[in-house]
Design a protein around this motif. Structure first.
Motif, PDB file in Angstrom:
ATOM      1  N   HIS A  96       0.485  -3.400  34.684  1.00 40.99           N
ATOM      2  CA  HIS A  96       0.828  -1.974  34.692  1.00 40.99           C
ATOM      3  C   HIS A  96      -0.156  -1.096  33.932  1.00 40.99           C
ATOM      4  O   HIS A  96       0.008   0.116  33.889  1.00 40.99           O
ATOM      5  N   GLY A  97      -1.159  -1.680  33.307  1.00 41.53           N
ATOM      6  CA  GLY A  97      -2.140  -0.848  32.634  1.00 41.53           C
ATOM      7  C   GLY A  97      -2.768  -1.495  31.420  1.00 41.53           C
ATOM      8  O   GLY A  97      -2.479  -2.625  31.064  1.00 41.53           O
ATOM      9  N   GLY A  98      -3.642  -0.750  30.788  1.00 39.92           N
ATOM     10  CA  GLY A  98      -4.411  -1.181  29.639  1.00 39.92           C
ATOM     11  C   GLY A  98      -5.736  -0.447  29.674  1.00 39.92           C
ATOM     12  O   GLY A  98      -5.937   0.441  30.513  1.00 39.92           O
ATOM     13  N   GLN A  99      -6.645  -0.801  28.761  1.00 34.15           N
ATOM     14  CA  GLN A  99      -7.945  -0.135  28.745  1.00 34.15           C
ATOM     15  C   GLN A  99      -9.055  -1.141  28.536  1.00 34.15           C
ATOM     16  O   GLN A  99      -8.899  -2.123  27.803  1.00 34.15           O
ATOM     17  N   VAL A 100     -10.197  -0.850  29.190  1.00 34.22           N
ATOM     18  CA  VAL A 100     -11.393  -1.665  29.008  1.00 34.22           C
ATOM     19  C   VAL A 100     -12.571  -0.744  28.729  1.00 34.22           C
ATOM     20  O   VAL A 100     -12.594   0.405  29.161  1.00 34.22           O
TER      21      VAL A 100
ATOM     22  N   THR B 187      -9.063   3.093  32.302  1.00 35.68           N
ATOM     23  CA  THR B 187      -7.733   2.525  32.445  1.00 35.68           C
ATOM     24  C   THR B 187      -7.898   1.341  33.374  1.00 35.68           C
ATOM     25  O   THR B 187      -8.627   1.431  34.361  1.00 35.68           O
ATOM     26  N   ALA B 188      -7.238   0.232  33.047  1.00 36.17           N
ATOM     27  CA  ALA B 188      -7.451  -0.978  33.841  1.00 36.17           C
ATOM     28  C   ALA B 188      -6.147  -1.699  34.100  1.00 36.17           C
ATOM     29  O   ALA B 188      -5.160  -1.505  33.394  1.00 36.17           O
TER      30      ALA B 188
ATOM     31  N   ALA C 273      -9.587   0.749  36.960  1.00 44.16           N
ATOM     32  CA  ALA C 273     -10.430  -0.408  37.265  1.00 44.16           C
ATOM     33  C   ALA C 273      -9.538  -1.640  37.371  1.00 44.16           C
ATOM     34  O   ALA C 273      -8.742  -1.907  36.475  1.00 44.16           O
ATOM     35  N   ILE C 274      -9.670  -2.363  38.462  1.00 48.77           N
ATOM     36  CA  ILE C 274      -8.965  -3.635  38.611  1.00 48.77           C
ATOM     37  C   ILE C 274      -9.938  -4.698  38.115  1.00 48.77           C
ATOM     38  O   ILE C 274     -11.040  -4.827  38.627  1.00 48.77           O
ATOM     39  N   VAL C 275      -9.518  -5.432  37.055  1.00 50.17           N
ATOM     40  CA  VAL C 275     -10.435  -6.357  36.391  1.00 50.17           C
ATOM     41  C   VAL C 275      -9.929  -7.792  36.473  1.00 50.17           C
ATOM     42  O   VAL C 275      -8.754  -8.039  36.740  1.00 50.17           O
ATOM     43  N   ARG C 276     -10.847  -8.718  36.190  1.00 50.58           N
ATOM     44  CA  ARG C 276     -10.515 -10.138  36.080  1.00 50.58           C
ATOM     45  C   ARG C 276     -11.283 -10.667  34.873  1.00 50.58           C
ATOM     46  O   ARG C 276     -12.273 -10.073  34.446  1.00 50.58           O
ATOM     47  N   SER C 277     -10.854 -11.792  34.358  1.00 50.06           N
ATOM     48  CA  SER C 277     -11.524 -12.378  33.204  1.00 50.06           C
ATOM     49  C   SER C 277     -12.935 -12.798  33.581  1.00 50.06           C
ATOM     50  O   SER C 277     -13.161 -13.368  34.641  1.00 50.06           O
TER      51      SER C 277
END
Length: 165
Positions: free
Chosen positions: A108-112, A121-122, A145-149
């Motif tokens: 649902h969200g977070g920041q990078v 916002t990611a 941004a849709i991110v992955r490790s």
């Protein structure tokens, strides 16, 4: 019958108007499509001036325009675009960019913070990433941004024994 004769008598004005309209649209779009259509209209005008019936004028204009769109337009577009800068920009430049999680990123969200200095916002599609985790941008969805490790996963255990033992 008189209407058809009047149309055939003044068809050259219709061809000129059509050619001008296509040229104005071409100036606004710069895609070569309407340029080819206007040249087809020019062929129709030429057929009219040579005395061809209106049905033949339309066929000639259509055939000429179709041939030009299919065979002349593609090489013209390639030639026009060969000097373009291949460097990605805007959102396309962010895909595959790496960064670090600033605040926990979940579904649902977070920041990078990306390596270019931007804070985004990611979201992740599966799981959760803690602050300090290295990430890679998979895609951009609006302003998120849709991110992955980006951290390497543990390699699978190798069952072979050490030959030195």
């Amino acid at each position: 019958m008189e209407l058809i004769q009047t149309v055939e008598q003044w068809a050259w004005i219709g061809w000129l108007v059509l050619i001008l309209v296509f040229l104005v649209i071409e100036i606004l779009t710069l895609d070569f499509t309407f340029l080819m259509l206007s040249i087809g209209g020019l062929a129709g005008l030429g057929a009219d001036l040579l005395g061809a019936p209106i049905w033949l004028q339309v066929i000639i204009a259509g055939v000429v325009a179709a041939i030009l769109v299919l065979f002349l337009r593609p090489p013209l577009l390639r030639r026009l675009r060969r000097g373009e800068d291949p460097t990605l920009s805007n959102v396309a430049a962010l895909v595959d960019l790496t960064g670090t999680v600033v605040s926990t990123v979940g579904a649902h969200g977070g920041q990078v913070k990306l390596v270019n200095g931007d804070i985004w916002t990611a979201r992740v599609e599966i799981g959760e990433l803690e602050p300090g985790t290295r990430v890679r941008v998979s895609r951009i969805d609006g302003a998120t941004a849709i991110v992955r490790s980006a951290e390497p996963t543990d390699p699978p255990a190798i069952a072979a024994e050490d030959p030195r033992a």
